[in-house]
Design a protein around this motif. Structure first.
Motif, PDB file in Angstrom:
ATOM      1  N   HIS A   4       0.857  -1.175   0.000  1.00 32.81           N
ATOM      2  CA  HIS A   4       0.000   0.000   0.000  1.00 32.81           C
ATOM      3  C   HIS A   4       0.892   1.223   0.000  1.00 32.81           C
ATOM      4  CE1 HIS A   4      -3.628  -2.268   0.910  1.00 32.81           C
ATOM      5  NE2 HIS A   4      -2.960  -2.893   1.865  1.00 32.81           N
ATOM      6  N   GLU A   5       0.407   2.292  -0.549  1.00 30.21           N
ATOM      7  CA  GLU A   5       1.160   3.540  -0.557  1.00 30.21           C
ATOM      8  C   GLU A   5       0.284   4.639   0.005  1.00 30.21           C
ATOM      9  OE1 GLU A   5       3.019   6.545  -3.851  1.00 30.21           O
ATOM     10  OE2 GLU A   5       3.253   4.393  -4.188  1.00 30.21           O
ATOM     11  N   TYR A   6       0.892   5.495   0.836  1.00 28.40           N
ATOM     12  CA  TYR A   6       0.145   6.596   1.434  1.00 28.40           C
ATOM     13  C   TYR A   6       0.720   7.915   0.934  1.00 28.40           C
ATOM     14  CZ  TYR A   6      -1.601   9.976   4.734  1.00 28.40           C
ATOM     15  OH  TYR A   6      -2.171  11.081   5.285  1.00 28.40           O
ATOM     16  N   SER A   7      -0.112   8.724   0.335  1.00 30.37           N
ATOM     17  CA  SER A   7       0.262  10.068  -0.100  1.00 30.37           C
ATOM     18  C   SER A   7      -0.769  11.037   0.459  1.00 30.37           C
ATOM     19  CB  SER A   7       0.279  10.167  -1.629  1.00 30.37           C
ATOM     20  OG  SER A   7       1.240   9.300  -2.156  1.00 30.37           O
ATOM     21  N   PRO A   8      -0.383  11.812   1.491  1.00 28.33           N
ATOM     22  CA  PRO A   8      -1.358  12.708   2.112  1.00 28.33           C
ATOM     23  C   PRO A   8      -1.852  13.793   1.158  1.00 28.33           C
ATOM     24  CG  PRO A   8       0.832  13.060   3.021  1.00 28.33           C
ATOM     25  CD  PRO A   8       0.929  11.912   2.069  1.00 28.33           C
ATOM     26  N   THR A   9      -3.117  14.151   1.338  1.00 31.08           N
ATOM     27  CA  THR A   9      -3.731  15.196   0.519  1.00 31.08           C
ATOM     28  C   THR A   9      -4.464  16.174   1.416  1.00 31.08           C
ATOM     29  OG1 THR A   9      -5.743  13.903   0.242  1.00 31.08           O
ATOM     30  CG2 THR A   9      -4.064  13.648  -1.470  1.00 31.08           C
ATOM     31  N   ALA A  13      -1.535  17.384   3.649  1.00 31.27           N
ATOM     32  CA  ALA A  13      -0.493  17.383   2.619  1.00 31.27           C
ATOM     33  C   ALA A  13       0.666  18.285   3.012  1.00 31.27           C
ATOM     34  CB  ALA A  13      -1.072  17.816   1.277  1.00 31.27           C
ATOM     35  N   ALA A  14       1.413  17.861   4.007  1.00 32.78           N
ATOM     36  CA  ALA A  14       2.603  18.570   4.460  1.00 32.78           C
ATOM     37  C   ALA A  14       3.766  17.590   4.405  1.00 32.78           C
ATOM     38  CB  ALA A  14       2.403  19.084   5.885  1.00 32.78           C
ATOM     39  N   GLU A  15       4.956  18.119   4.530  1.00 36.18           N
ATOM     40  CA  GLU A  15       6.154  17.284   4.552  1.00 36.18           C
ATOM     41  C   GLU A  15       6.026  16.239   5.675  1.00 36.18           C
ATOM     42  OE1 GLU A  15      10.860  17.787   5.757  1.00 36.18           O
ATOM     43  OE2 GLU A  15       9.589  19.552   5.594  1.00 36.18           O
ATOM     44  N   LEU A  16       6.324  14.994   5.352  1.00 32.70           N
ATOM     45  CA  LEU A  16       6.319  13.929   6.349  1.00 32.70           C
ATOM     46  C   LEU A  16       7.665  13.985   7.070  1.00 32.70           C
ATOM     47  CD1 LEU A  16       4.720  11.072   4.228  1.00 32.70           C
ATOM     48  CD2 LEU A  16       3.598  12.812   5.629  1.00 32.70           C
ATOM     49  N   THR A  17       7.642  14.060   8.401  1.00 36.70           N
ATOM     50  CA  THR A  17       8.857  14.323   9.166  1.00 36.70           C
ATOM     51  C   THR A  17       9.407  13.112   9.912  1.00 36.70           C
ATOM     52  OG1 THR A  17       7.523  15.058  11.035  1.00 36.70           O
ATOM     53  CG2 THR A  17       8.277  16.758   9.477  1.00 36.70           C
ATOM     54  N   CYS A  18       8.546  12.146  10.251  1.00 36.62           N
ATOM     55  CA  CYS A  18       8.992  11.013  11.045  1.00 36.62           C
ATOM     56  C   CYS A  18       7.936   9.917  10.990  1.00 36.62           C
ATOM     57  CB  CYS A  18       9.228  11.436  12.497  1.00 36.62           C
ATOM     58  SG  CYS A  18       7.837  12.307  13.222  1.00 36.62           S
ATOM     59  N   SER A  75      -0.145  22.582  16.372  1.00 40.31           N
ATOM     60  CA  SER A  75       0.027  22.833  14.939  1.00 40.31           C
ATOM     61  C   SER A  75       1.490  22.987  14.561  1.00 40.31           C
ATOM     62  CB  SER A  75      -0.751  24.090  14.526  1.00 40.31           C
ATOM     63  OG  SER A  75      -0.292  25.199  15.261  1.00 40.31           O
ATOM     64  N   SER A  76       2.395  22.851  15.529  1.00 37.80           N
ATOM     65  CA  SER A  76       3.810  22.981  15.192  1.00 37.80           C
ATOM     66  C   SER A  76       4.348  21.654  14.676  1.00 37.80           C
ATOM     67  CB  SER A  76       4.612  23.463  16.399  1.00 37.80           C
ATOM     68  OG  SER A  76       4.558  22.514  17.437  1.00 37.80           O
ATOM     69  N   ARG A  77       5.418  21.729  13.932  1.00 36.69           N
ATOM     70  CA  ARG A  77       6.080  20.590  13.290  1.00 36.69           C
ATOM     71  C   ARG A  77       6.252  19.428  14.276  1.00 36.69           C
ATOM     72  NH1 ARG A  77       9.344  20.886   8.859  1.00 36.69           N
ATOM     73  NH2 ARG A  77      10.753  19.139   8.564  1.00 36.69           N
ATOM     74  N   VAL A  78       5.919  18.227  13.836  1.00 38.51           N
ATOM     75  CA  VAL A  78       6.138  17.024  14.635  1.00 38.51           C
ATOM     76  C   VAL A  78       7.556  16.541  14.341  1.00 38.51           C
ATOM     77  CG1 VAL A  78       5.390  14.653  15.087  1.00 38.51           C
ATOM     78  CG2 VAL A  78       3.688  16.431  14.621  1.00 38.51           C
ATOM     79  N   LEU A  79       8.360  16.424  15.400  1.00 40.27           N
ATOM     80  CA  LEU A  79       9.765  16.053  15.240  1.00 40.27           C
ATOM     81  C   LEU A  79      10.007  14.552  15.375  1.00 40.27           C
ATOM     82  CD1 LEU A  79      11.310  18.971  17.321  1.00 40.27           C
ATOM     83  CD2 LEU A  79      11.002  18.841  14.837  1.00 40.27           C
ATOM     84  N   ASP A  80       9.197  13.894  16.203  1.00 36.53           N
ATOM     85  CA  ASP A  80       9.337  12.452  16.365  1.00 36.53           C
ATOM     86  C   ASP A  80       8.023  11.878  16.891  1.00 36.53           C
ATOM     87  OD1 ASP A  80      10.661  10.011  16.175  1.00 36.53           O
ATOM     88  OD2 ASP A  80      11.597  10.154  18.150  1.00 36.53           O
TER      89      ASP A  80
END
Length: 160
Positions: A4-9, A13-18, A75-80
Motif C-alpha cells: 500500500h502507498e500513502y500520499s497525504p492530501t 499534505a505537508a512534509e512527512l517528518t517522522c 500545529s507545530s512541526r512534529v519532530l518524532d
C-alpha cells in the motif's frame, strides 16, 4: 513493490517528518500464528510539518485517524513519534517543545507537557510502558502516570 502507498492530501499534505511502527500487542490467543499477530499490529504513526500525527493502517491501506493539527491540540512541526507499549497510545514531540500523548482508539489527546527550552528531537518508550524518554540537549525520563520528569541527563553540547 509496495503493498500500500500513502500520499497525504488536503489539510494533511505537508512534509512527512517522522514515522513509527506499532509494536504488536500481547497475544490473548497463543494459538494465533505469528503472521496473523503481525497483521493485527499494522499501524504506522506518521508525523508532519503541519503538526499532524496520522495513524495509518497498513493492512487496510487507509488512514485510521488524524491527530493534532491547528484544530486538535498542536500545529507545530512534529519532530518524532513513538507508540506506547501495545500500540494503544502514541507520543509526539513538537517544535513547540511539547511531548503529547494521544490515545489511538479515540484520537484524543490524553496529556501533554512542556519538555524544556529546546524541543525534543527523539522519543523512546520503555518496554514496560511506564516511562518515556525525550532527547534534546538534555535527555529527560518522564513518568507516564504522573506526566512528570523523573530524571534528567545533561551534558550534550548539541541536540540528541
Amino acid at each position: 513493490s509496495a503493498l500500500h502507498e500513502y500520499s497525504p492530501t488536503g489539510e494533511q499534505a505537508a512534509e512527512l517528518t517522522c514515522l513509527s511502527w506499532s509494536s504488536p500487542p500481547p497475544s490473548l490467543n497463543p494459538s494465533k500464528s505469528p503472521k496473523k499477530q503481525a497483521k493485527a499490529a499494522s499501524l504506522v504513526a506518521v508525523g508532519t510539518a503541519g503538526g499532524h500525527v496520522i495513524i495509518w493502517d497498513t493492512s487496510r491501506g487507509e488512514v485510521k485517524s488524524t491527530l493534532g493539527g491547528a484544530s486538535k491540540g498542536h500545529s507545530s512541526r512534529v519532530l518524532d513519534v513513538a507508540f506506547g507499549t501495545g500500540g494503544t497510545t502514541v507520543y509526539a514531540s513538537t517544535a513547540a517543545s511539547r511531548l503529547v500523548c494521544w490515545t489511538v482508539a479515540t484520537g484524543k489527546e490524553a496529556w501533554s507537557v512542556a519538555v524544556g527550552k529546546q524541543a525534543a528531537r527523539k522519543i523512546a518508550v520503555h518496554p514496560s510502558g511506564d516511562n518515556v524518554a525525550t532527547g534534546a540537549t538534555a535527555i529527560k525520563v518522564w513518568d507516564v502516570g504522573t506526566h512528570s520528569s523523573i530524571r534528567k541527563y545533561e551534558g550534550h553540547a548539541s541536540g540528541v
